[in-house]
Design an enzyme around this catalytic site. Structure first.
Site, mmCIF file in Angstrom:
data_model
loop_
_atom_site.group_PDB
_atom_site.id
_atom_site.type_symbol
_atom_site.label_atom_id
_atom_site.label_comp_id
_atom_site.label_asym_id
_atom_site.label_seq_id
_atom_site.Cartn_x
_atom_site.Cartn_y
_atom_site.Cartn_z
ATOM 1 N N ASP A 1 -10.814 3.441 4.002
ATOM 2 C CA ASP A 1 -11.223 2.034 4.031
ATOM 3 C C ASP A 1 -12.746 1.909 3.950
ATOM 4 O OD1 ASP A 1 -9.561 -0.153 4.059
ATOM 5 O OD2 ASP A 1 -9.128 -0.049 6.198
ATOM 6 N N LYS B 1 0.840 -1.208 0.000
ATOM 7 C CA LYS B 1 0.000 0.000 0.000
ATOM 8 C C LYS B 1 0.873 1.256 0.000
ATOM 9 C CE LYS B 1 -3.846 -2.325 2.281
ATOM 10 N NZ LYS B 1 -4.566 -2.635 3.528
ATOM 11 N N GLN C 1 -4.340 -0.855 9.561
ATOM 12 C CA GLN C 1 -4.341 -2.235 9.057
ATOM 13 C C GLN C 1 -4.948 -3.170 10.101
ATOM 14 O OE1 GLN C 1 -3.606 -3.118 5.993
ATOM 15 N NE2 GLN C 1 -3.678 -5.335 6.239
HETATM 16 N N1 GUN Z 1 -6.657 -6.270 6.415
HETATM 17 C C1 GUN Z 1 -6.982 -7.052 5.346
HETATM 18 N N2 GUN Z 1 -7.697 -6.347 4.451
HETATM 19 C C2 GUN Z 1 -7.821 -5.105 4.941
HETATM 20 C C3 GUN Z 1 -8.443 -3.919 4.460
HETATM 21 O O1 GUN Z 1 -9.042 -3.868 3.384
HETATM 22 N N3 GUN Z 1 -8.334 -2.840 5.260
HETATM 23 C C4 GUN Z 1 -7.684 -2.872 6.451
HETATM 24 N N4 GUN Z 1 -7.641 -1.751 7.162
HETATM 25 N N5 GUN Z 1 -7.091 -3.944 6.934
HETATM 26 C C5 GUN Z 1 -7.163 -5.051 6.172
#
Ligand code: GUN
Length: 299
Positions: free
Chosen positions: A120, A53, A97
């Site tokens: 998100d 990311k 995350q």
């Molecule tokens: N962990 C796995 N997928 C995601 C996601 O789309 N967003 C976040 N914040 N954590 C994750």
């Protein structure tokens, strides 16, 4: 002929659009789009996701900030970091995350992110805006937003008369996916582990979206001939044929057999997966435009 959607290629086209929008905002308004990603603890899979990311944010031309916190971080410390990022005008998107280490409560942290920075799409304000069909001022959860791009590129923006079935009812995917399909006029069924005769329900779907986390659960005789099948599952299964202790990734759909029945299908890996990061970048540049009072780009 069955079309196998190339998620990497579609994601690359989204990233190109993100780069243009980022550069235009910087040229016109001297605003650099900023994304902050927070990771707590040392789960290797989460670190791999977060690294990807942060790298993509840089490549998109963003200010990219990663906060790596030790596993012993307290709830208060994490909350204070979110507050400082909420108050920082150079940050337009905040992502925490998940999952967090067990001693931390994720829900109060997620809900403490300013909704306009919640890239998100997990804040109740953003979930609520999606539920009332306000797609213009909220932020939509990245994986359903990415899956919806595939649906729209296949069927157009108006899904009137089409039956869509989403298997899975999570807040992260199933519910927002169903809302997006409904908003585009599809007739939507949300199926789940308690659904009676899941096969028959799925066979009625012109658009079948699987997000259950069960390797290859959807079989060929669950698929309506000519349907569009979107596989959101990512399951690691043993692959002794590759050598002892080896594994491979499969989706929730038995790809080979379902591809013979569907007219459009997404593979795993290389389908929905690459779209999630691309839509995170899209949400961040949308948030930056809104913060600048500019019309946001559409993806
Ligand atoms: N962990 C796995 N997928 C995601 C996601 O789309 N967003 C976040 N914040 N954590 C994750």
């Amino acid at each position: 002929m069955t079309t196998v959607i190339d998620g990497k290629q579609v994601a690359a086209s989204v990233i190109e659009a993100v780069k243009s929008a980022t550069a235009a905002l910087e040229a016109e308004s001297h605003i650099k789009t900023g994304l902050a990603v927070i990771i707590v603890g040392d789960d290797p899979a989460s670190h791999a996701y977060v690294g990807a990311k942060s790298r993509m944010a840089k490549e998109s031309g963003f200010k990219s900030v990663q906060h790596t916190l030790p596993a012993e971080t307290t709830q208060e410390e994490l909350a204070a970091l979110v507050q400082s990022l909420n108050a920082d005008p150079s940050i337009h998107g905040i992502l925490v995350q998940l999952p967090l280490p067990k001693h931390l409560k994720s829900e109060p942290i997620i809900q403490s992110i300013l909704p306009e920075k919640d890239v998100d799409g997990l804040h109740v304000v953003n979930a609520g805006k999606l539920a009332i069909g306000d797609l213009d001022t909220g932020l939509i959860s990245c994986t359903p937003a990415g899956a919806m791009i595939f649906v729209k590129r296949t069927h157009g923006a108006d899904l009137s008369g089409l039956n869509a079935v989403v298997i899975g009812r999570s807040n992260l995917f199933g519910k927002p996916m169903a809302q997006l399909l409904l908003n585009a006029n599809a007739t939507v069924t949300i199926a789940h582990s308690r659904t009676k005769d899941l096969r028959a329900v799925c066979r009625n779907a012109d658009i079948l979206v699987a997000a259950v986390g069960r390797p290859e659960m959807v079989r060929a005789d669950w698929v309506k001939p000519g349907a569009t099948v979107i596989d959101v599952g990512i399951n690691r299964v043993p692959a002794p044929e590759k050598g002892e202790g080896k594994s491979r990734l499969v989706g929730d759909v038995a790809f080979e057999e379902c591809a013979k029945v569907a007219s459009v299908i997404t593979p795993v890996p290389g389908g929905v997966g690459p779209m999630t990061i691309a839509m995170l970048m899209a949400n961040t540049v949308i948030a930056a435009h809104r913060a600048a009072g500019k019309p946001a780009p559409k993806f």
